[in-house]
Enzyme design. Structure first.
Site, PDB file in Angstrom:
ATOM      1  CG  ASP A  33      -2.053   0.963   1.119  1.00  0.00           C
ATOM      2  OD1 ASP A  33      -3.216   0.531   1.053  1.00  0.00           O
ATOM      3  OD2 ASP A  33      -1.791   2.195   1.090  1.00  0.00           O
ATOM      4  CB  ILE A  34       0.849   4.278  -2.155  1.00  0.00           C
ATOM      5  CG1 ILE A  34       1.964   5.188  -2.642  1.00  0.00           C
ATOM      6  CG2 ILE A  34      -0.422   5.059  -1.871  1.00  0.00           C
ATOM      7  CD1 ILE A  34       1.689   5.790  -4.017  1.00  0.00           C
ATOM      8  CG  ASN A  92     -12.231  -0.538   3.876  1.00  0.00           C
ATOM      9  OD1 ASN A  92     -12.655  -0.949   4.947  1.00  0.00           O
ATOM     10  ND2 ASN A  92     -11.029  -0.017   3.743  1.00  0.00           N
ATOM     11  CD  GLU A 100      -9.171   6.343   0.594  1.00  0.00           C
ATOM     12  OE1 GLU A 100      -8.141   6.218  -0.094  1.00  0.00           O
ATOM     13  OE2 GLU A 100      -9.182   6.761   1.766  1.00  0.00           O
ATOM     14  CB  VAL A 101      -9.132   2.013  -4.963  1.00  0.00           C
ATOM     15  CG1 VAL A 101      -8.807   1.515  -6.363  1.00  0.00           C
ATOM     16  CG2 VAL A 101      -8.104   3.048  -4.501  1.00  0.00           C
ATOM     17  CG  HIS A 105      -8.711  -2.965  -2.481  1.00  0.00           C
ATOM     18  ND1 HIS A 105      -9.625  -2.230  -3.199  1.00  0.00           N
ATOM     19  CD2 HIS A 105      -8.540  -2.297  -1.320  1.00  0.00           C
ATOM     20  CE1 HIS A 105      -9.981  -1.162  -2.512  1.00  0.00           C
ATOM     21  NE2 HIS A 105      -9.342  -1.184  -1.353  1.00  0.00           N
ATOM     22  CG  HIS A 107      -6.851  -2.968   2.989  1.00  0.00           C
ATOM     23  ND1 HIS A 107      -6.149  -1.790   2.831  1.00  0.00           N
ATOM     24  CD2 HIS A 107      -8.071  -2.737   2.422  1.00  0.00           C
ATOM     25  CE1 HIS A 107      -6.906  -0.894   2.216  1.00  0.00           C
ATOM     26  NE2 HIS A 107      -8.083  -1.452   1.953  1.00  0.00           N
TER      27      HIS A 107
HETATM   28  P1  5GP Z   1      -9.747   1.467   0.287  1.00  0.00           P
HETATM   29  O1  5GP Z   1      -9.983   2.696   1.125  1.00  0.00           O
HETATM   30  O2  5GP Z   1     -10.351   1.603  -1.086  1.00  0.00           O
HETATM   31  O3  5GP Z   1     -10.170   0.197   0.980  1.00  0.00           O
HETATM   32  O4  5GP Z   1      -8.185   1.326   0.133  1.00  0.00           O
HETATM   33  C1  5GP Z   1      -7.481   1.844  -0.941  1.00  0.00           C
HETATM   34  C2  5GP Z   1      -6.022   1.767  -0.600  1.00  0.00           C
HETATM   35  O5  5GP Z   1      -5.281   1.981  -1.767  1.00  0.00           O
HETATM   36  C3  5GP Z   1      -5.564   2.800   0.429  1.00  0.00           C
HETATM   37  O6  5GP Z   1      -5.024   2.144   1.569  1.00  0.00           O
HETATM   38  C4  5GP Z   1      -4.513   3.623  -0.333  1.00  0.00           C
HETATM   39  O7  5GP Z   1      -3.406   3.992   0.464  1.00  0.00           O
HETATM   40  C5  5GP Z   1      -4.107   2.672  -1.449  1.00  0.00           C
HETATM   41  N1  5GP Z   1      -3.674   3.340  -2.665  1.00  0.00           N
HETATM   42  C6  5GP Z   1      -4.287   4.374  -3.289  1.00  0.00           C
HETATM   43  N2  5GP Z   1      -3.620   4.717  -4.412  1.00  0.00           N
HETATM   44  C7  5GP Z   1      -2.565   3.854  -4.486  1.00  0.00           C
HETATM   45  C8  5GP Z   1      -1.496   3.709  -5.424  1.00  0.00           C
HETATM   46  O8  5GP Z   1      -1.378   4.419  -6.417  1.00  0.00           O
HETATM   47  N3  5GP Z   1      -0.592   2.725  -5.188  1.00  0.00           N
HETATM   48  C9  5GP Z   1      -0.689   1.908  -4.078  1.00  0.00           C
HETATM   49  N4  5GP Z   1       0.258   0.974  -3.929  1.00  0.00           N
HETATM   50  N5  5GP Z   1      -1.680   2.025  -3.182  1.00  0.00           N
HETATM   51  C10 5GP Z   1      -2.606   2.986  -3.380  1.00  0.00           C
END
Ligand code: 5GP
Length: 120
Positions: A33-34, A92, A100-101, A105, A107
């Site tokens: 994760d970034i 999530n 967010e994405v 996915h 985690h």
């Molecule tokens: P969500 O909130 O959708 O469950 O988690 C999305 C995750 O993607 C977040 O933890 C965020 O830090 C990670 N993320 C967002 N953009 C990028 C990216 O460009 N590269 C990587 N490796 N992780 C990302």
């Protein structure tokens, strides 16, 4: 919600932006994760176009579903060596879930005591 081909994980899968790869097979890609929220924070994604947990389990093939969940366990235990200390997997979904994405996915978080599952 239809799948958005411009989401960031779709771009990673197409090789348009880089990732710090941890594991890959026919159906799955995993990368750091970034913005890590634990000492170890890896994202495991299917290569197919699925928006969310329920989209994935409704519409993916049995082979894709098995591959994703086998990969999560394999990565946690054999790649990241988290099995003895423990770890947390999180998926999530949607606005209330804080997704967010919009590409499904999982985690994998570990490397410290993670505290309460859902903050007050
Ligand atoms: P969500 O909130 O959708 O469950 O988690 C999305 C995750 O993607 C977040 O933890 C965020 O830090 C990670 N993320 C967002 N953009 C990028 C990216 O460009 N590269 C990587 N490796 N992780 C990302």
């Amino acid at each position: 919600m239809p799948y958005d081909n411009n989401n960031i994980f779709a771009k990673i899968l197409r090789g348009e932006i880089p990732c710090d790869k941890v594991y890959e097979n026919e159906h799955v890609l995993a990368f750091n994760d970034i913005g890590p929220q634990a000492p170890t924070h890896v994202l495991v994604i299917p290569k197919g176009e699925y928006v969310s947990q329920d989209d994935f389990t409704n519409n993916a093939s049995d082979a894709e579903i098995a591959a994703l969940w086998r990969a999560v366990g394999y990565i946690a235990r054999d790649v990241l060596d988290l099995a003895d200390a423990g770890y947390r997997t999180i998926q999530n979904t949607g606005p209330d879930g804080g997704q967010e994405v919009p590409h499904f996915h999982v985690h994998i978080c570990g490397g410290k005591r993670l505290g309460r599952m859902i903050p007050e």
